[in-house]
Design a protein around this motif. Structure first.
Motif, PDB file in Angstrom:
ATOM      1  N   GLY A 415      31.032  42.812  32.920  1.00  0.00           N
ATOM      2  CA  GLY A 415      31.663  43.628  33.959  1.00  0.00           C
ATOM      3  C   GLY A 415      33.132  43.304  34.161  1.00  0.00           C
ATOM      4  N   VAL A 416      33.608  42.177  33.566  1.00  0.00           N
ATOM      5  CA  VAL A 416      35.015  41.796  33.752  1.00  0.00           C
ATOM      6  C   VAL A 416      35.787  42.046  32.464  1.00  0.00           C
ATOM      7  CG1 VAL A 416      36.584  39.861  34.168  1.00  0.00           C
ATOM      8  CG2 VAL A 416      34.494  40.079  35.508  1.00  0.00           C
ATOM      9  N   ASP A 417      36.930  42.747  32.552  1.00  0.00           N
ATOM     10  CA  ASP A 417      37.776  42.905  31.371  1.00  0.00           C
ATOM     11  C   ASP A 417      39.228  42.567  31.665  1.00  0.00           C
ATOM     12  OD1 ASP A 417      38.610  45.035  32.866  1.00  0.00           O
ATOM     13  OD2 ASP A 417      37.882  46.596  31.488  1.00  0.00           O
ATOM     14  N   THR A 418      39.558  42.292  32.937  1.00  0.00           N
ATOM     15  CA  THR A 418      40.950  42.075  33.327  1.00  0.00           C
ATOM     16  C   THR A 418      41.010  40.932  34.338  1.00  0.00           C
ATOM     17  OG1 THR A 418      41.361  44.421  32.975  1.00  0.00           O
ATOM     18  CG2 THR A 418      42.981  43.237  34.313  1.00  0.00           C
ATOM     19  N   VAL A 419      42.117  40.167  34.264  1.00  0.00           N
ATOM     20  CA  VAL A 419      42.264  39.033  35.181  1.00  0.00           C
ATOM     21  C   VAL A 419      43.658  39.099  35.805  1.00  0.00           C
ATOM     22  CG1 VAL A 419      42.369  36.502  35.336  1.00  0.00           C
ATOM     23  CG2 VAL A 419      40.649  37.578  33.869  1.00  0.00           C
ATOM     24  N   VAL A 420      43.759  38.860  37.140  1.00  0.00           N
ATOM     25  CA  VAL A 420      45.098  38.654  37.733  1.00  0.00           C
ATOM     26  C   VAL A 420      45.259  37.184  38.036  1.00  0.00           C
ATOM     27  CG1 VAL A 420      45.684  40.879  38.770  1.00  0.00           C
ATOM     28  CG2 VAL A 420      44.243  39.287  40.023  1.00  0.00           C
ATOM     29  N   MET A 421      46.509  36.707  37.890  1.00  0.00           N
ATOM     30  CA  MET A 421      46.813  35.302  38.146  1.00  0.00           C
ATOM     31  C   MET A 421      46.641  34.994  39.620  1.00  0.00           C
ATOM     32  SD  MET A 421      50.146  34.824  35.827  1.00  0.00           S
ATOM     33  CE  MET A 421      50.787  33.377  36.477  1.00  0.00           C
ATOM     34  N   GLU A 422      46.198  33.783  39.913  1.00  0.00           N
ATOM     35  CA  GLU A 422      45.981  33.462  41.329  1.00  0.00           C
ATOM     36  C   GLU A 422      47.294  33.511  42.109  1.00  0.00           C
ATOM     37  OE1 GLU A 422      43.958  29.763  41.329  1.00  0.00           O
ATOM     38  OE2 GLU A 422      45.771  28.550  41.108  1.00  0.00           O
ATOM     39  N   GLU A 423      48.435  33.216  41.414  1.00  0.00           N
ATOM     40  CA  GLU A 423      49.730  33.261  42.092  1.00  0.00           C
ATOM     41  C   GLU A 423      50.051  34.670  42.590  1.00  0.00           C
ATOM     42  OE1 GLU A 423      48.988  31.821  39.329  1.00  0.00           O
ATOM     43  OE2 GLU A 423      50.080  29.937  39.035  1.00  0.00           O
ATOM     44  N   ASP A 424      49.436  35.700  41.982  1.00  0.00           N
ATOM     45  CA  ASP A 424      49.719  37.084  42.376  1.00  0.00           C
ATOM     46  C   ASP A 424      48.682  37.627  43.366  1.00  0.00           C
ATOM     47  OD1 ASP A 424      51.854  36.971  40.667  1.00  0.00           O
ATOM     48  OD2 ASP A 424      50.749  37.825  38.964  1.00  0.00           O
ATOM     49  N   CYS A 425      47.830  36.761  43.904  1.00  0.00           N
ATOM     50  CA  CYS A 425      46.738  37.211  44.779  1.00  0.00           C
ATOM     51  C   CYS A 425      46.788  36.506  46.130  1.00  0.00           C
ATOM     52  CB  CYS A 425      45.379  36.867  44.173  1.00  0.00           C
ATOM     53  SG  CYS A 425      45.094  37.629  42.602  1.00  0.00           S
ATOM     54  N   ALA A 426      46.158  37.124  47.089  1.00  0.00           N
ATOM     55  CA  ALA A 426      45.866  36.451  48.355  1.00  0.00           C
ATOM     56  C   ALA A 426      44.361  36.573  48.552  1.00  0.00           C
ATOM     57  CB  ALA A 426      46.598  37.127  49.497  1.00  0.00           C
ATOM     58  N   THR A 427      43.756  35.530  49.136  1.00  0.00           N
ATOM     59  CA  THR A 427      42.312  35.617  49.369  1.00  0.00           C
ATOM     60  C   THR A 427      41.918  34.849  50.626  1.00  0.00           C
ATOM     61  OG1 THR A 427      40.121  35.165  48.475  1.00  0.00           O
ATOM     62  CG2 THR A 427      41.876  33.671  47.811  1.00  0.00           C
ATOM     63  N   ASP A 428      40.867  35.343  51.291  1.00  0.00           N
ATOM     64  CA  ASP A 428      40.324  34.620  52.450  1.00  0.00           C
ATOM     65  C   ASP A 428      38.964  34.045  52.088  1.00  0.00           C
ATOM     66  OD1 ASP A 428      38.766  36.793  52.149  1.00  0.00           O
ATOM     67  OD2 ASP A 428      39.118  37.646  54.144  1.00  0.00           O
ATOM     68  N   GLY A 429      38.635  34.072  50.804  1.00  0.00           N
ATOM     69  CA  GLY A 429      37.343  33.534  50.372  1.00  0.00           C
ATOM     70  C   GLY A 429      36.292  34.625  50.237  1.00  0.00           C
ATOM     71  N   THR A 431      37.358  38.197  50.153  1.00  0.00           N
ATOM     72  CA  THR A 431      38.005  39.328  49.500  1.00  0.00           C
ATOM     73  C   THR A 431      39.241  38.805  48.791  1.00  0.00           C
ATOM     74  OG1 THR A 431      37.340  40.644  51.392  1.00  0.00           O
ATOM     75  CG2 THR A 431      38.966  41.626  49.928  1.00  0.00           C
ATOM     76  N   VAL A 432      39.594  39.467  47.678  1.00  0.00           N
ATOM     77  CA  VAL A 432      40.857  39.121  47.023  1.00  0.00           C
ATOM     78  C   VAL A 432      41.750  40.364  47.059  1.00  0.00           C
ATOM     79  CG1 VAL A 432      39.961  39.614  44.715  1.00  0.00           C
ATOM     80  CG2 VAL A 432      41.917  38.113  44.956  1.00  0.00           C
ATOM     81  N   VAL A 433      43.060  40.128  47.306  1.00  0.00           N
ATOM     82  CA  VAL A 433      44.008  41.234  47.440  1.00  0.00           C
ATOM     83  C   VAL A 433      45.157  41.004  46.470  1.00  0.00           C
ATOM     84  CG1 VAL A 433      45.518  42.466  49.041  1.00  0.00           C
ATOM     85  CG2 VAL A 433      43.445  41.368  49.900  1.00  0.00           C
ATOM     86  N   PHE A 434      45.540  42.065  45.774  1.00  0.00           N
ATOM     87  CA  PHE A 434      46.719  41.978  44.890  1.00  0.00           C
ATOM     88  C   PHE A 434      47.293  43.373  44.726  1.00  0.00           C
ATOM     89  CE2 PHE A 434      42.864  42.441  42.381  1.00  0.00           C
ATOM     90  CZ  PHE A 434      43.152  43.486  41.516  1.00  0.00           C
ATOM     91  N   ASP A 435      48.509  43.442  44.158  1.00  0.00           N
ATOM     92  CA  ASP A 435      49.176  44.729  44.007  1.00  0.00           C
ATOM     93  C   ASP A 435      48.819  45.380  42.681  1.00  0.00           C
ATOM     94  OD1 ASP A 435      50.490  44.911  46.393  1.00  0.00           O
ATOM     95  OD2 ASP A 435      52.198  43.698  45.711  1.00  0.00           O
ATOM     96  N   GLY A 436      48.439  46.644  42.713  1.00  0.00           N
ATOM     97  CA  GLY A 436      48.230  47.422  41.495  1.00  0.00           C
ATOM     98  C   GLY A 436      49.485  48.194  41.167  1.00  0.00           C
ATOM     99  N   PRO A 437      49.621  48.796  40.021  1.00  0.00           N
ATOM    100  CA  PRO A 437      48.604  48.720  38.978  1.00  0.00           C
ATOM    101  C   PRO A 437      48.718  47.432  38.159  1.00  0.00           C
ATOM    102  CG  PRO A 437      50.427  50.084  38.221  1.00  0.00           C
ATOM    103  CD  PRO A 437      50.773  49.632  39.626  1.00  0.00           C
ATOM    104  N   VAL A 438      47.602  46.986  37.600  1.00  0.00           N
ATOM    105  CA  VAL A 438      47.666  45.892  36.621  1.00  0.00           C
ATOM    106  C   VAL A 438      47.311  46.467  35.256  1.00  0.00           C
ATOM    107  CG1 VAL A 438      47.165  44.005  38.216  1.00  0.00           C
ATOM    108  CG2 VAL A 438      45.279  45.234  37.144  1.00  0.00           C
ATOM    109  N   LYS A 439      47.830  45.839  34.225  1.00  0.00           N
ATOM    110  CA  LYS A 439      47.574  46.325  32.863  1.00  0.00           C
ATOM    111  C   LYS A 439      46.136  46.018  32.471  1.00  0.00           C
ATOM    112  CE  LYS A 439      51.768  45.757  30.166  1.00  0.00           C
ATOM    113  NZ  LYS A 439      52.174  44.533  29.538  1.00  0.00           N
ATOM    114  N   PRO A 440      45.460  46.978  31.801  1.00  0.00           N
ATOM    115  CA  PRO A 440      44.098  46.668  31.354  1.00  0.00           C
ATOM    116  C   PRO A 440      44.096  45.432  30.449  1.00  0.00           C
ATOM    117  CG  PRO A 440      44.880  48.768  30.416  1.00  0.00           C
ATOM    118  CD  PRO A 440      45.914  48.306  31.393  1.00  0.00           C
ATOM    119  N   ARG A 441      43.088  44.638  30.601  1.00  0.00           N
ATOM    120  CA  ARG A 441      42.857  43.426  29.790  1.00  0.00           C
ATOM    121  C   ARG A 441      43.946  42.370  29.954  1.00  0.00           C
ATOM    122  NH1 ARG A 441      41.470  47.458  26.769  1.00  0.00           N
ATOM    123  NH2 ARG A 441      43.348  47.397  25.482  1.00  0.00           N
TER     124      ARG A 441
END
Ligand code: AMP
Ligand code: MG
Length: 713
Positions: A415-429, A431-441
């Motif tokens: 079910g996973v094909d793409t990863v965002v770096m943790e530096e580009d995310c915020a999370t409260d444990g 939910t994770v939030v980040f800015d789209g769009p991200v490149k596939p894969r």
């Protein structure tokens, strides 16, 4: 017959825990590579196989277990002991009687004696490796009971092919297999009982669909390859299990394994006697291994160094081309593991057994999800419980619109094909939030993106360096075929020479500087040095040393005595006995290069002068020895740098000047070109290589600088 995994077992009937030679060895070959294990006791081996079966069934990897002992006896035994012909009846009979402990205490001799008591006369089993007598078990071969075969049909088929499987009746003595069958069959019977309906014992049961097949092996089908591996220092049993596992797996991959599961025996005898994989078809198994080089490589042609008539001065490049054309590997090959192979030269290409990476994985620490369910703008994805880390895969599925914590090197969960770096995310444990769009894969690595299984990782002739060992290992390559190191004899000649620096020296004597220098160079090039000593200028002595050296060296370097003067015995000797060619190479320093063969062994006659000996060794001996050792024809490339010197060079000879780089990367040369100046060799870090034509070199003129490192020293 197709298997994803092959386990080959070399068994032992030892009465105490043991390791190393003649103990239990297990090799497992699959897409993860080839690994071998030494196991101290039979019960521990049973536990290891139990784990392997469980793992293979869970991962849907079809498993072949091939163990090296007779799985049955010639027609007659099972009927007498059990009242039925079928071998599995004999398996049960043995499994009920033979005991074993976790310190390898077993009663198989008593059981053999009990089996003997069913026959008139002494019975078929014999041999007792113990001090104490065993009633009912003769020490020497008894009169064989009539109506009971000595050999099984598979053993006779092997014997026709020049192999000598022993009979199951013999329990002790070199190569005896009987004790291994009596202890091994009960172990396999227990494994079979532990996985009802999953394990088929071939040929006694139908093996076409079973997830695990147990079949008999006879681990003497790959003699030559095993010999090469043991020459590399490996225990014979380990070499045997590794090579047979590799061969069976490779046959499975190429569709050739069916041949081994096709016995030439009628069905009813087969169910009684069984069959070992490769009986009467050893060459099928042999053909599955990378072709081993012949055990004795061809020698060089006797006249190979002869130059055509009328050739006078030879330019360096012509001489090199000519040498390259006549030299070929003169050393044998071995099969060794990557960890033993640093500095060795591959005799066959190394092919990736496994892809790197083996599965798609994360390239960073961050959060993974399915790209298709993300879009532009702020993305908020609920987090799954759990995480995926290297070595700790996430077993579940990540549904679209969800994310999972993932760490570098972790396999991408389903079910996973793409990863965002943790530096580009915020999370409260939660939910994770980040800015789209991200490149596939993005931030993922594809399976095999570095190298795919089956690709040639390194070509034959390549000399293995530390990073190559990382590559071979990552690709699951358990063994490589390499050339045995070239043995290079080194000798000096001269009446003026003294061997040991510091020994009292008369004014006409000098210390032998060439031997330690040449030995150091040859060692640095990865060859084995054979010191043939320091010799007087006496033809008889030199002749004896060359003759002796030729018996255990692959090539010989001599220094001194190579010109045409009164004391130049090397030239004279080689001319009289050794198919000599004197190449007047247009280079400076360097007197004539003498090439010859002494009893078929190539001899390179280097000048006595240490500066000239050094330069000719770098220019000619290095590539020549590499080619003889099976390696690439290595010529240094050098770099063009501005000269920090001035020189008016005459036309005709190629010149090699002792040189080093200044702080600003210009080439300065040693103050004196005098060929007696050994200190200049040590002062320098390389050579400046000036081509044959005349040249006026001023400071700033580009010249080729070749570092010692570029020459492999
Ligand atoms: P040769 O090639 O034997 O005529 O020697 C040429 C020069 O090199 C002479 O000055 C020798 O003394 C010197 N020489 C020869 N062999 C060695 C050696 N092993 N170590 C140091 N100098 C040597
Ligand atoms: Mg001399």
């Amino acid at each position: 017959m197709i298997f994803d995994r092959v386990a080959v077992l070399d068994w032992s009937a030892s009465g105490k825990p043991s390791r190393g030679k003649d103990s239990i060895w297990l090799a497992v070959a699959d897409a993860d590579g080839l690994r071998a294990e030494n196991i101290a006791t039979r019960l521990a081996a049973q536990a290891t196989l139990h784990t392997l079966i469980t793992d293979s069934i869970a991962r849907k990897r079809r498993l072949l277990i091939a163990a090296d002992f007779a799985y049955a006896a010639p027609v007659g035994l099972a009927q007498t002991l059990t009242g039925q012909r079928h071998a599995l009846g004999l398996w049960d009979w043995l499994a009920h009687r033979v005991t074993d402990t976790d310190v390898n205490q077993t009663n198989y001799r008593q059981v053999a004696a009990a089996a003997n008591s069913h026959f008139t006369g002494e019975g078929p089993f014999w041999g007792n490796g113990q001090k104490a007598d065993m009633p009912g078990l003769p020490r020497t071969k008894p009169d064989h009971p009539p109506d009971l075969g000595e050999y099984r049909a598979a053993e006779l088929a092997g014997r026709q092919g020049g192999l000598w499987p022993k009979t199951i009746w013999q329990l002790a003595g070199a190569g005896a297999v009987g004790a291994q069958s009596l202890t091994g069959i009960p172990m396999l019977a227990r494994l079979r009982a532990a996985f009802p309906g999953q394990v088929a014992v071939w040929p006694f049961e139908d093996a076409t669909a079973a997830p695990v097949v147990i079949a008999e092996a006879y681990l003497s089908l790959l003699g030559d390859a095993v010999t090469q591996m043991t020459a590399g220092g490996m225990v014979r049993d380990q070499a045997q299990v590794r090579l047979h596992a590799q061969a069976f797996l490779s046959l499975s991959q190429t569709g050739g394994l069916g041949r081994l599961f096709t016995p030439v025996q009628p069905r009813d005898t087969l169910e009684t006697e069984g069959w070992y994989l490769g009986a009467g078809a050893a060459q099928v198994v042999q053909s599955a291994l990378p072709r081993a080089a012949p055990l004795t490589p061809p020698r060089l042609k006797n006249d190979c160094f002869a130059l055509s008539q009328g050739v006078d001065w030879v330019p360096v490049d012509t001489a090199l081309d000519r040498l390259r054309g006549v030299l070929h590997p003169v050393t044998t090959t071995q099969i060794i593991t990557p960890s033993q192979a640093l500095g060795r030269i591959l005799a066959a290409p190394a092919t990736a057994v496994r892809s790197n990476p083996p599965a798609p994985n994360a390239a960073v620490d961050g959060y993974g999800f399915a790209h298709a369910t993300t879009g532009t703008g702020a993305q908020r994805l609920p987090l799954m419980t759990g995480r995926a880390a290297a070595g700790q895969p996430f077993a579940g599925v990540v549904p679209g619109g969800h994310a999972i914590r993932i760490l570098t090197g972790a396999i991408l969960p389903e079910g996973v094909d793409t990863v965002v770096m943790e530096e580009d995310c915020a999370t409260d444990g939660a939910t994770v939030v980040f800015d789209g769009p991200v490149k596939p894969r993005s931030n993922t690595r594809n399976a095999g993106e570095d190298m795919a299984a089956g690709a040639i990782a390194l070509p034959a002739g390549h000399r293995l360096r530390a990073p190559d060992l990382a590559l071979l290992t990552a690709l699951g390559i358990g063994t490589v075929s390499v050339f045995r190191p070239l043995r290079v004899g080194i000798l000096s000649t001269g009446d003026e020479l003294l061997a040991t620096p510091g020994d009292p020296a008369a004014s006409h004597q000098i210390y032998d500087a060439n031997r330690p220098m040449l030995a150091g160079m040859v060692t640095g090039w990865g060859h084995d040095v054979v010191d043939l000593g320091m010799l007087r200028d006496d033809p008889a002595i030199i002749c004896a040393a060359l003759t002796q050296g030729a018996t255990h060296c692959d090539a010989i370097l001599t220094s001194g005595g190579a010109s045409a003067g009164d004391e130049d015995h090397i030239s004279t000797l080689l001319r009289d006995h050794g198919a000599l060619s004197t190449w007047r190479v247009a280079m400076k320093p360097g007197r004539p290069l003498v090439l010859a063969q002494w009893n078929g062994v190539p001899v390179f006659g280097l000048p006595g002068n240490p500066v000239a000996a050094f330069v000719t060794a770098l220019v000619f001996a290095r590539p020549a020895l590499s080619a003889l050792a099976g390696g690439e024809w290595t010529l240094p490339r050098g770099i063009m740098v501005p000269a920090a010197f001035a020189k008016s060079k005459k036309a005709g000879r190629r010149e090699y000047l002792r040189a080093r780089l200044t702080a600003d990367g210009h080439a300065e040369v040693f103050a004196s070109e005098g060929s007696g100046r050994i200190s200049g060799l040590s002062w320098a870090t390389g050579l400046v290589d000036l081509p044959e034509p005349a040249a006026d070199i001023a400071p700033g003129t580009p010249v080729r600088f070749i570092s010692y490192a570029d020459y492999g020293i």
